[in-house]
Write an enzyme that holds these catalytic residues in place. Structure first.
Site, PDB file in Angstrom:
ATOM      1  N   ARG B 252     -30.367  45.451 -20.196  1.00  0.00           N
ATOM      2  CA  ARG B 252     -30.518  45.207 -21.563  1.00  0.00           C
ATOM      3  C   ARG B 252     -32.166  44.769 -21.608  1.00  0.00           C
ATOM      4  O   ARG B 252     -32.657  43.862 -21.048  1.00  0.00           O
ATOM      5  CB  ARG B 252     -29.850  43.861 -22.132  1.00  0.00           C
ATOM      6  CG  ARG B 252     -30.383  43.183 -23.211  1.00  0.00           C
ATOM      7  CD  ARG B 252     -29.694  42.217 -24.039  1.00  0.00           C
ATOM      8  NE  ARG B 252     -28.989  41.125 -23.527  1.00  0.00           N
ATOM      9  CZ  ARG B 252     -29.321  40.034 -23.216  1.00  0.00           C
ATOM     10  NH1 ARG B 252     -30.707  39.823 -23.195  1.00  0.00           N
ATOM     11  NH2 ARG B 252     -28.717  39.042 -22.694  1.00  0.00           N
ATOM     12  N   HIS B 256     -30.789  39.180 -26.356  1.00  0.00           N
ATOM     13  CA  HIS B 256     -29.259  39.188 -26.464  1.00  0.00           C
ATOM     14  C   HIS B 256     -29.036  39.806 -28.183  1.00  0.00           C
ATOM     15  O   HIS B 256     -28.254  40.574 -28.367  1.00  0.00           O
ATOM     16  CB  HIS B 256     -28.441  38.010 -26.295  1.00  0.00           C
ATOM     17  CG  HIS B 256     -27.140  37.968 -26.805  1.00  0.00           C
ATOM     18  ND1 HIS B 256     -26.179  38.769 -26.136  1.00  0.00           N
ATOM     19  CD2 HIS B 256     -26.551  37.423 -27.823  1.00  0.00           C
ATOM     20  CE1 HIS B 256     -24.970  38.771 -26.799  1.00  0.00           C
ATOM     21  NE2 HIS B 256     -25.008  37.749 -27.823  1.00  0.00           N
ATOM     22  N   TYR B 265     -34.218  32.312 -20.407  1.00  0.00           N
ATOM     23  CA  TYR B 265     -33.396  32.043 -19.211  1.00  0.00           C
ATOM     24  C   TYR B 265     -33.602  33.183 -18.347  1.00  0.00           C
ATOM     25  O   TYR B 265     -33.005  33.183 -17.239  1.00  0.00           O
ATOM     26  CB  TYR B 265     -31.957  32.192 -19.748  1.00  0.00           C
ATOM     27  CG  TYR B 265     -31.621  33.290 -20.658  1.00  0.00           C
ATOM     28  CD1 TYR B 265     -31.579  34.541 -20.258  1.00  0.00           C
ATOM     29  CD2 TYR B 265     -31.762  33.021 -22.055  1.00  0.00           C
ATOM     30  CE1 TYR B 265     -31.116  35.544 -21.159  1.00  0.00           C
ATOM     31  CE2 TYR B 265     -31.315  34.188 -22.961  1.00  0.00           C
ATOM     32  CZ  TYR B 265     -30.981  35.455 -22.431  1.00  0.00           C
ATOM     33  OH  TYR B 265     -31.006  36.333 -23.228  1.00  0.00           O
TER      34      TYR B 265
HETATM   35  C1  LIG Z   1     -14.184  34.995 -27.131  1.00  0.00           C
HETATM   36  C2  LIG Z   1     -15.795  34.949 -27.262  1.00  0.00           C
HETATM   37  N1  LIG Z   1     -16.563  34.015 -26.669  1.00  0.00           N
HETATM   38  C3  LIG Z   1     -17.684  33.819 -26.882  1.00  0.00           C
HETATM   39  C4  LIG Z   1     -18.508  34.761 -27.766  1.00  0.00           C
HETATM   40  C5  LIG Z   1     -20.019  34.532 -27.952  1.00  0.00           C
HETATM   41  N2  LIG Z   1     -20.876  35.645 -27.222  1.00  0.00           N
HETATM   42  C6  LIG Z   1     -21.160  36.858 -28.066  1.00  0.00           C
HETATM   43  S1  LIG Z   1     -21.636  37.996 -27.031  1.00  0.00           S
HETATM   44  C7  LIG Z   1     -21.571  36.940 -25.604  1.00  0.00           C
HETATM   45  C8  LIG Z   1     -22.001  37.455 -24.400  1.00  0.00           C
HETATM   46  C9  LIG Z   1     -21.206  38.805 -23.873  1.00  0.00           C
HETATM   47  O1  LIG Z   1     -21.652  39.195 -22.484  1.00  0.00           O
HETATM   48  P1  LIG Z   1     -21.278  40.747 -22.034  1.00  0.00           P
HETATM   49  O2  LIG Z   1     -19.829  40.864 -22.131  1.00  0.00           O
HETATM   50  O3  LIG Z   1     -22.165  40.920 -20.941  1.00  0.00           O
HETATM   51  O4  LIG Z   1     -21.721  41.747 -23.215  1.00  0.00           O
HETATM   52  P2  LIG Z   1     -23.309  42.028 -23.573  1.00  0.00           P
HETATM   53  O5  LIG Z   1     -23.638  40.938 -24.776  1.00  0.00           O
HETATM   54  O6  LIG Z   1     -24.301  41.734 -22.597  1.00  0.00           O
HETATM   55  O7  LIG Z   1     -23.371  43.478 -24.141  1.00  0.00           O
HETATM   56  C10 LIG Z   1     -20.902  35.707 -26.125  1.00  0.00           C
HETATM   57  C11 LIG Z   1     -20.781  34.525 -25.148  1.00  0.00           C
HETATM   58  C12 LIG Z   1     -17.734  35.714 -28.185  1.00  0.00           C
HETATM   59  N3  LIG Z   1     -18.049  36.564 -29.184  1.00  0.00           N
HETATM   60  N4  LIG Z   1     -16.445  35.882 -27.951  1.00  0.00           N
END
Ligand SMILES: Cc1ncc(C[n+]2csc(CCOP(=O)(O)OP(=O)(O)O)c2C)c(N)n1
Ligand SMILES: Cc1ncc(C[n+]2csc(CCOP(=O)(O)OP(=O)(O)O)c2C)c(N)n1
Ligand SMILES: [Mg+2]
Ligand SMILES: [Mg+2]
Lengths: 334, 352, 334, 352
Positions: B252, B256, B265
């Protein structure tokens, strides 16, 4: 000026800063406290509630966990029974549901099922509520799912000063505490907050305004709405007793009962859906404790019985001053 | 472990062909299609960021850097297949046929943004992480039960692999041999948490061993590797050979979400050696004589115009309708909710 | 005799047999219905609710799943949006919590978030409640965690005949339905149940006994307790209107309101903990619809605000006839 | 996959030594200790079944057939280690030092049954499947943070591996390298669901690859294999080498619980070739000259007497106390609950 303001005695803080302050003090005071959560380390939390703490206390005490709510709460149970005081962050309350089983079957029941041998003195922090244009599921107000779960206390501050004192009390509490933080209030207001450690008693609400015609009962972000409605009502000659519930479990029954015994009328305001909401418990409480004093049906102003809508409609979902005022007038004119 | 799952590529960072077995299939037409889609979704993505900065939409999660992963995989799907995206996979769903105006509406807090074009089997983006994984298993299972050869493809991130639903979903897929393609975009971070803190395993691909599901680890910035690997997994699923887990290693480039600051970070130097997926395809096209300045200019213009139109349509869309808050909770509005709706409509009238 | 009893027209069935009957009929009638759950196949379910169905309908329609509640409900979402009608069994309601996230964020919200494009017409069956000397967590009554979740209906039968008709209606319903089965009533009583298919309307309660002094409001296994208390009260000259709520969401507001408007008094009986329990919603409903008719505070007889205790104490936890009778008298003598 | 995780044994079904590297450690004393514990818990188990049949306790889950797995593992623990059992692991907890009277009380619906002897770190048996797995990770993590060399051992069944908490727990253990031993008893069934329907993987051991945790698959009916493998895993954990997953392949001889009828779902012939773990140890002891009829008779008498005494104590225990229902919910009884308690006590007095 400089002297009376005694720089070290108070600070002007937002709620999220006050929470950060409480966490910092507790990490300093008590070596057994640990913070756990997603993105709470280097990133300082998505709301910055843990900002700076990773640098000060290090990765062993301010712990970035895997993305795994049940894992976080489940391991925190193990840490808590074994001498630590975990303070876990659920990134948003809408993401607490994967941990629901752990909270329901272990966190809240461990003391009971071990007759006090194993206890889980942990705090679960959960930013909750609508009003910040967040995506789906980020805006839930899920208190009623936890006030129906004996063995865990539920606390929800409405202002920076109370947030700090209640959080410190929650951390010191020997029982698990769900600490709900109204996101909408995180930066809404600055308040004079004592710099030192202090606690606000869990189990007690507070009266914010003394009045005689009607009791307005609210918590979290809805307290500001209730206060605003009270001001409008006062302008119309209606005197409001405004109560910030603060502890959602166990409720401060005496405070609420006394207030309604005095006013004979009540409007309860909360953001969660009305059906199944904590407002109904308060209606029951009033029915039990103030039946003969009631001069009108108890009114509730709550979220509608729909899932919290996507943010283009969230303002339509939530109670606002006008809706509260309307029910105040309805009760008074009954 | 790492060695059991080496990263597979078809073209190199500089655009040269590495796996010559694909030479004949890397046609000019394919190059243009993939380039077009990648350019299109990048245009959308950058526009969305700028709209957010201007307060014209809400918080937005950009996918820049992940275009090859999203386009290559979505482009491999058939008309009647199912897609289960996350909040970051609108590049993929746009490629598969989602409506661009509605996509902007989604990020403007409009529920209309979840509704796919008639007949398009695109699920509302999953917001709670990993929850969509079992859905894709169930939908694929339904296709198998119906005896079709349609499949379901589900997107999820590296962070999602830590959730119970990842595990439970893959386990069901293994047991019931559902035609599901698990498409993981390992972009190195879950918000601020780097992959090495997310799990102790060196790869996501190896996690499939727990379910005895075949898996593969590919260069997610190589649009050809993504396309052909996904196509092979889809074909296997269509033929009744069950599920596959694909780990597409990508990056990415940005934050985020627009509310996030990666400098907090993510060490500066990280990702600097990653070649942009569009640039990588461009290099390939130039080396192999597929690149034509005029055609490219035309593509670019088309995409820009499409995005501008979609923004306009989003902004000219009718106001959100309060009724919609009440009307889609149940098939029929229950009495108490009908009363709430009536009372609120009356209240709004009074107020106005 | 033989002719009037038309052997094929009715059967004497227990509740669990009636449920089995409903499932069987639906599996016959509708090819898209599927049963999913732990041990529901060869084993026929730990309560035999699905007994015989695996043999009749085969492993493709009566599906033993892995031990994975979130996985069961999550895959059922995918099956449901793609043309099937999954009827899933949670082995005990206390084991529904791992699936809470899927139910809360997807099952109940899918119609809303897709504006009706994707719907999840599934039934979640969950045996609930105490009274059968089961181990810890097996005895929870968790209805209030689902009545605070717009988008899912909650149904709870009190007798074999109603169980069959309500379950058939739940399966035909275009919306997700949580179908709570009182374990304590599974084999408590046989009732004459029509052999053919029929439905009982979801959203409607039933009046079991007409009375004028007080309304007794209950559901599931507590209906029998309310009826027994009513008989004792009648013997003391107190005339009881006994209502089986049946559908816990959405409530049959009219039936309850009318009853209390007539009697002016109410005792609500439920097995779940009082705080946060559905009883409070009914108190609110009465407050809203029958305030001026009330002659005494509304009484609730519920489980105490403790986790359901281990079975040596479960009889102490649950409402019983004597406790209900006492509150009836209290209301009447107010 | 299967081949990567062959089943490890130390003695064979007929009691002959297979792995001679352990020869010296298979002392007479060890044989007797293990035999004693296995005989003891079997006596308990059979008694419990008969008590249930007589209605003197509630539904009971027998562990017959799994004695070697439970005793061998629990016997390897140190005084200050933690144990996280399920409802079927009271054989293990009795071996580790749980109180037998209280164990009977537990199965008689008495919460007192969850309270371990002072200082004994035995968690209340987890009833919701797999939920105890993260607890063991947390407790072990706490030991690591305190700098002790204590570890936590957690029991769980084959069915438990399908739950999200299994996955999340092991992932945490991998990331934080906690001193946790994951002791799986693969007894072939989760109630009526055979292992092949529970997951598509041939072994449970291979699931550890997903977390890069070392794992091993052993003959769970070989008490020596269980004991030494567990001891090695515990020692590694003590030395800071992190977690291990042990899959102990075993067999539940009887029903899932006294409310269950395995003939409904388990083909008759299955398990018939499994040699009873006590018998297997007996064969070994006889072959290697450890067996002494008198000593054995003494053990048997001791165990029978102990069980009888425990039953008596359970049945003579004071009646369950209504106060206990209210008193252990919070550290201090909140007002509303104190009122409920008072009112109920008054009610009970009135009634009596
Ligand atoms: C159950 C849950 N916990 C926390 C979140 C908050 N949250 C949104 S995106 C994210 C990180 C997701 O990381 P990843 O699976 O690597 O996907 P990326 O965002 O990198 O595409 C978090 C912790 C959420 N949406 N759902
Ligand atoms: C979350 C949850 N779901 C369902 C159950 C009901 N249940 C009790 S034991 C069991 C099977 C467990 O199988 P396994 O993990 O192999 O352990 P075993 O009983 O064979 O020792 C089930 C489904 C439960 N206790 N918890
Ligand atoms: Mg990621
Ligand atoms: Mg098993």
């Amino acid at each position: 000026m400089v002297q009376t303001q005694t720089a070290s005695a108070t600070k002007q803080l937002t709620m999220v800063q006050a929470i950060n302050d409480a966490l910092k003090l507790k990490l300093e005071q008590d070596e057994t406290t640990l913070l756990l959560g997603e993105d709470i380390g280097k990133n300082g939390g998505v709301f910055r509630a843990t900002g700076g703490l990773y640098d000060t206390f290090g990765a062993d005490r301010v712990i970035d966990t895997p993305l795994s709510e049940s894992g976080i709460v489940g391991t925190a149970v193990g840490l808590a029974v074994n001498g630590f005081k975990p303070i876990v962050e659920m990134q948003f309350m809408g993401f607490i549901y994967p941990a629901y089983d752990q909270i329901m079957t272990h966190v809240s029941r461990m003391r009971m099922k071990s007759m006090g041998r194993f206890t889980v003195p942990m705090v679960i922090r959960a930013p909750y509520g609508a009003g910040i244009r967040a995506p789906e599921v980020h805006s839930d107000s899920a208190e009623a799912l936890f006030t129906h779960m004996p063995g865990i206390k539920v606390v929800c501050p409405a202002s920076p000063r109370q947030a700090k004192g209640l959080l410190m009390a929650a951390i010191e509490d020997p029982d698990p505490v769900l600490f709900m933080e109204p996101m909408r209030s995180y930066r809404a207001q600055r308040e004079t907050v004592p710099t030192d450690a202090y606690t606000c008693e869990i189990g007690k609400g507070r009266r914010l305004h003394e009045g005689s015609d009607i009791s307005l009962i609210a918590w979290g972000a809805m307290v500001a709405i209730a206060e605003a409605a009270a001001r409008k009502a006062e302008a119309k000659g209606i005197s409001c007793d405004v109560i910030d519930v603060q502890t959602l479990y166990p409720l401060d029954r005496d405070l609420i009962a006394e207030s309604v015994q005095k006013t004979g009328r009540a409007v309860i305001v909360h953001e969660a859906q009305g059906t199944g909401g904590l407002g109904n418990d308060i209606v029951s409480l009033i029915n039990d404790e103030a039946f003969l004093y009631l001069r009108a049906p108890i009114e509730r102003v709550t979220g509608f019985d729909v899932p919290v809508p996507f943010f283009a409609l969230e303002d339509q979902y939530m109670p606002n001053t006008a809706r509260v005022l309307k029910q105040i007038e309805r009760a008074v004119n009954f | 472990m790492n060695n059991q799952f080496p990263i597979t590529k078809i073209i190199d960072d500089d655009g040269t062909l590495l796996d010559t077995s694909y030479e004949e299939q890397l046609t000019e037409a394919l190059s243009y299609h993939l380039y077009h889609h990648m350019y299109r979704i990048r245009t959308f993505d950058r526009k969305a960021i700028s709209l957010q900065r201007q307060g014209r939409i809400g918080t937005y999660p950009p996918f820049e850097g992940q275009e090859a992963a999203q386009v290559g995989s979505a482009y491999a799907l058939g008309e009647d297949d199912w897609v289960f995206p996350t909040y970051r996979d609108h590049g993929a769903t746009l490629t598969f046929g989602a409506d661009m105006t509605r996509m902007f509406m989604y990020w403007n807090g409009r529920v209309e943004g979840c509704v796919p074009p008639e007949g398009k089997r695109i699920f509302p983006a999953a917001v709670p992480i990993a929850t969509q994984i079992p859905h894709a298993v169930g939908a694929a299972w339904a296709e198998k039960k119906k005896g079709t050869d349609n499949i379901a493809l589900v997107y999820f991130g590296d962070g999602a692999t830590s959730e119970g639903d990842f595990h439970e979903g893959l386990n069901f897929a293994g047991v019931f041999q559902t035609p599901t393609v698990f498409f993981n975009q390992n972009n190195g971070y879950a918000i601020s948490v780097p992959f090495e803190k997310q799990t102790n395993s060196a790869t996501i691909a190896q996690k499939a061993i727990a379910y005895d599901i075949p898996s593969v680890r590919i260069d997610g910035n190589d649009c050809f590797a993504v396309y052909f690997t996904t196509k092979e997994a889809i074909d296997a699923a269509r033929k009744g050979k069950g599920p596959t887990l694909i780990e597409a290693v990508t990056w990415r480039t940005g934050a985020h979400t627009t509310a996030d600051d990666p400098s907090k970070y993510r060490p500066e130097h990280l990702g600097t050696d990653t070649v942009d997926p569009l640039e990588r395809l461009e290099r390939f096209m130039k080396t192999y004589g597929h690149w034509n300045d005029e055609k490219i200019a035309e593509i670019e213009q088309t995409c820009q115009a499409e995005v501008e139109t979609a923004v306009e349509q989003m902004e000219n869309a009718s106001q959100p309708n309060v009724d919609d808050m009440f009307n889609h909770v149940f098939a029929e509005l229950p009495d108490h909710l009908a009363n709430q709706k009536l009372a609120y409509e009356a209240f709004l009238k009074e107020e106005s």
